[in-house]
Design a protein around this motif. Structure first.
Motif, PDB file in Angstrom:
ATOM      1  N   LYS A   1      38.413  38.050  36.777  1.00 34.86           N
ATOM      2  CA  LYS A   1      37.632  37.904  35.121  1.00 34.86           C
ATOM      3  C   LYS A   1      37.914  39.596  34.794  1.00 34.86           C
ATOM      4  O   LYS A   1      36.558  39.517  35.988  1.00 34.86           O
ATOM      5  CB  LYS A   1      36.801  36.765  34.773  1.00 34.86           C
ATOM      6  N   VAL A   2      37.727  40.014  34.345  1.00 29.62           N
ATOM      7  CA  VAL A   2      36.488  40.994  33.309  1.00 29.62           C
ATOM      8  C   VAL A   2      35.593  41.273  33.075  1.00 29.62           C
ATOM      9  O   VAL A   2      35.508  39.995  32.162  1.00 29.62           O
ATOM     10  CB  VAL A   2      37.861  41.779  32.490  1.00 29.62           C
ATOM     11  N   ASP A   3      34.733  41.980  34.022  1.00 28.50           N
ATOM     12  CA  ASP A   3      33.262  41.282  33.084  1.00 28.50           C
ATOM     13  C   ASP A   3      32.982  42.857  31.765  1.00 28.50           C
ATOM     14  O   ASP A   3      32.624  44.083  32.096  1.00 28.50           O
ATOM     15  CB  ASP A   3      32.482  41.578  34.435  1.00 28.50           C
ATOM     16  N   ILE A   4      33.266  42.694  30.441  1.00 26.52           N
ATOM     17  CA  ILE A   4      32.928  43.684  29.990  1.00 26.52           C
ATOM     18  C   ILE A   4      31.784  43.956  28.799  1.00 26.52           C
ATOM     19  O   ILE A   4      31.661  44.183  28.074  1.00 26.52           O
ATOM     20  CB  ILE A   4      34.070  43.591  28.062  1.00 26.52           C
ATOM     21  N   ARG A   5      30.718  43.343  29.732  1.00 27.28           N
ATOM     22  CA  ARG A   5      29.636  43.518  28.604  1.00 27.28           C
ATOM     23  C   ARG A   5      28.936  44.892  28.773  1.00 27.28           C
ATOM     24  O   ARG A   5      28.328  45.183  27.817  1.00 27.28           O
ATOM     25  CB  ARG A   5      28.179  42.555  29.899  1.00 27.28           C
TER      26      ARG A   5
ATOM     27  N   VAL B   1      35.196  43.384  37.440  1.00 28.98           N
ATOM     28  CA  VAL B   1      35.586  42.410  37.858  1.00 28.98           C
ATOM     29  C   VAL B   1      35.039  41.678  38.566  1.00 28.98           C
ATOM     30  O   VAL B   1      34.082  41.688  39.840  1.00 28.98           O
ATOM     31  CB  VAL B   1      36.870  42.638  38.448  1.00 28.98           C
ATOM     32  N   ILE B   2      34.615  40.535  38.749  1.00 23.85           N
ATOM     33  CA  ILE B   2      34.110  39.641  39.391  1.00 23.85           C
ATOM     34  C   ILE B   2      35.520  38.018  39.431  1.00 23.85           C
ATOM     35  O   ILE B   2      36.248  37.835  38.681  1.00 23.85           O
ATOM     36  CB  ILE B   2      32.988  38.273  38.724  1.00 23.85           C
ATOM     37  N   PHE B   3      35.332  37.313  40.529  1.00 25.25           N
ATOM     38  CA  PHE B   3      35.713  36.406  41.143  1.00 25.25           C
ATOM     39  C   PHE B   3      35.036  35.209  40.909  1.00 25.25           C
ATOM     40  O   PHE B   3      34.400  34.923  41.540  1.00 25.25           O
ATOM     41  CB  PHE B   3      36.265  36.441  42.531  1.00 25.25           C
ATOM     42  N   THR B   4      36.147  34.337  39.881  1.00 23.85           N
ATOM     43  CA  THR B   4      35.642  32.750  39.931  1.00 23.85           C
ATOM     44  C   THR B   4      36.445  31.445  39.788  1.00 23.85           C
ATOM     45  O   THR B   4      37.153  31.670  40.758  1.00 23.85           O
ATOM     46  CB  THR B   4      35.084  32.808  38.162  1.00 23.85           C
TER      47      THR B   4
ATOM     48  N   ALA C   1      32.549  37.064  44.064  1.00 24.40           N
ATOM     49  CA  ALA C   1      33.014  38.412  44.662  1.00 24.40           C
ATOM     50  C   ALA C   1      32.857  38.686  43.677  1.00 24.40           C
ATOM     51  O   ALA C   1      33.575  39.212  42.434  1.00 24.40           O
ATOM     52  CB  ALA C   1      34.380  38.652  45.536  1.00 24.40           C
ATOM     53  N   LYS C   2      32.573  40.515  44.039  1.00 25.00           N
ATOM     54  CA  LYS C   2      32.386  42.034  42.803  1.00 25.00           C
ATOM     55  C   LYS C   2      33.304  43.095  42.934  1.00 25.00           C
ATOM     56  O   LYS C   2      32.992  43.536  44.420  1.00 25.00           O
ATOM     57  CB  LYS C   2      31.358  42.242  41.699  1.00 25.00           C
ATOM     58  N   THR C   3      33.625  44.020  42.049  1.00 23.28           N
ATOM     59  CA  THR C   3      34.160  44.831  43.088  1.00 23.28           C
ATOM     60  C   THR C   3      34.373  45.714  41.107  1.00 23.28           C
ATOM     61  O   THR C   3      34.148  45.360  40.485  1.00 23.28           O
ATOM     62  CB  THR C   3      35.048  45.602  43.627  1.00 23.28           C
TER      63      THR C   3
ATOM     64  N   ALA D   1      47.208  40.894  43.173  1.00 25.18           N
ATOM     65  CA  ALA D   1      48.349  41.180  42.084  1.00 25.18           C
ATOM     66  C   ALA D   1      47.551  40.099  40.158  1.00 25.18           C
ATOM     67  O   ALA D   1      47.536  40.466  39.134  1.00 25.18           O
ATOM     68  CB  ALA D   1      49.364  39.700  42.914  1.00 25.18           C
ATOM     69  N   ASP D   2      46.680  39.232  41.362  1.00 27.10           N
ATOM     70  CA  ASP D   2      46.046  38.724  39.671  1.00 27.10           C
ATOM     71  C   ASP D   2      45.022  39.523  39.131  1.00 27.10           C
ATOM     72  O   ASP D   2      44.765  38.690  38.187  1.00 27.10           O
ATOM     73  CB  ASP D   2      45.482  37.110  40.539  1.00 27.10           C
ATOM     74  N   LEU D   3      44.541  39.978  39.731  1.00 25.24           N
ATOM     75  CA  LEU D   3      43.678  41.101  40.115  1.00 25.24           C
ATOM     76  C   LEU D   3      43.790  41.985  38.608  1.00 25.24           C
ATOM     77  O   LEU D   3      43.103  42.046  37.633  1.00 25.24           O
ATOM     78  CB  LEU D   3      42.715  41.607  40.305  1.00 25.24           C
ATOM     79  N   ILE D   4      44.615  42.650  38.667  1.00 24.20           N
ATOM     80  CA  ILE D   4      45.218  43.429  38.097  1.00 24.20           C
ATOM     81  C   ILE D   4      46.102  43.286  36.758  1.00 24.20           C
ATOM     82  O   ILE D   4      45.884  43.621  35.834  1.00 24.20           O
ATOM     83  CB  ILE D   4      46.888  44.766  39.137  1.00 24.20           C
ATOM     84  N   LYS D   5      46.845  41.759  37.237  1.00 23.49           N
ATOM     85  CA  LYS D   5      47.058  41.224  35.463  1.00 23.49           C
ATOM     86  C   LYS D   5      45.968  41.094  35.148  1.00 23.49           C
ATOM     87  O   LYS D   5      46.124  41.806  33.938  1.00 23.49           O
ATOM     88  CB  LYS D   5      47.700  39.845  36.528  1.00 23.49           C
TER      89      LYS D   5
END
Length: 279
Positions: free
Chosen positions: A137-141, A129-132, A112-114, A30-34
């Motif tokens: 957080k979205v990894d936009i690099r 996305v990466i769990f911090t 954790a990332k996916t 839920a937080d990830l999609i947010k």
């Protein structure tokens, strides 16, 4: 190669089978999609300050903001579109290149990332996305690299160019071009032998090679190579890890500085991509 392909098939199957159990409203997803929705809205609304709250910090994050602002009506429509987004996961959860299994409601380990995918505003988005410590957080690099790609051309001697060429010649079935790029002696035909795709399919894969955004891995990041080896990016001057987003798949390339030139550590990328269902 057999054991490695089993690993990648297993990880891809895990990503697909666990999606339903990971998507409850009370679960971490839920937080990830947010986070994903917030990032996409802040980009198109040109809100750089809001964008920086939801991403892995990057000093060049404003590079992804569009130049033209939206009208109030367009912003209202954008907000509705964002609220309707249902991104879906296409890769398993990994930490340091290793597969992890996380049940709904449990805590994700930091790092954790996916990768998620969604269609938004007329485009298909691959969203790493990466769990911090402060949440997802979205990894936009990769998006930044893509935005800069046309203005900052790769030089023929750059490790990014060597990585791109190696994958390109593998996809184009040009073994005669591979040997000059590698850090060790190879039998180049072995790296194209599995490529039995017809010309039409090959054209699409080659186009992806040209479009693939490439960047240097952050120090301390780890990636599983097609050989099964886990490589970690460090501060060595003679070794770099270059990472590309090939469609929706992250590919890591290890390069070494030998004899005044960057050379790639050869890997069987075609077989890995096929095992993941990307080919």
């Amino acid at each position: 190669m057999g054991a490695l392909i089993v690993f990648f098939l297993a990880t891809f199957a895990t990503a697909q089978s666990n999606d339903q159990s990971q998507s409850t409203a009370q679960g971490p997803s839920a937080d990830l999609i947010k986070s994903i929705r917030a990032v996409l809205y802040s980009i198109y609304s040109r809100d750089g300050a809001e964008l920086r709250k939801w991403i892995i910090a990057d000093p060049e994050s404003d590079a992804v903001l569009p130049k033209k602002p939206l009208s109030p009506l367009e912003l209202s429509e954008l907000k509705h579109e964002v609220e309707e987004l249902e991104p879906h996961r296409v890769m398993p959860f990994l930490v340091d290149g290793e597969l992890i299994n996380v049940s709904a409601g449990s805590q994700y380990p930091v790092g954790a990332k996916t990768i998620y995918v969604t269609s938004f505003h007329g485009a298909l988005w691959a969203i790493p996305v990466i769990f911090t410590k402060s949440g997802w957080k979205v990894d936009i690099r990769f998006w930044i690299a893509a935005a800069k790609k046309n203005s900052e051309k790769e030089k023929p001697s750059d490790p990014e160019m060597i990585a791109r060429q190696f994958l390109l010649y593998m996809m184009a079935k040009r073994p005669d071009k591979l040997s000059g790029l590698t850090a060790s002696k190879i039998e180049p035909e072995k790296y194209t032998a599995a490529n039995n795709l017809p010309p039409g399919d090959l054209d699409q894969l080659i186009e992806l090679c040209f479009e693939m955004p490439l960047l240097r891995a952050r120090s301390g990041e780890s990636y599983r190579m097609p050989s099964g080896e886990i490589v970690r990016a460090g501060n060595e001057k003679d070794t770099v890890i270059v990472v590309g987003l090939y469609g929706v798949i992250e590919l890591a390339f290890q390069l070494k500085y030998i004899g005044g030139k960057w050379k790639i550590v050869p890997q069987h990328y075609f077989e890995m991509l096929r095992a993941l269902g990307a080919i």
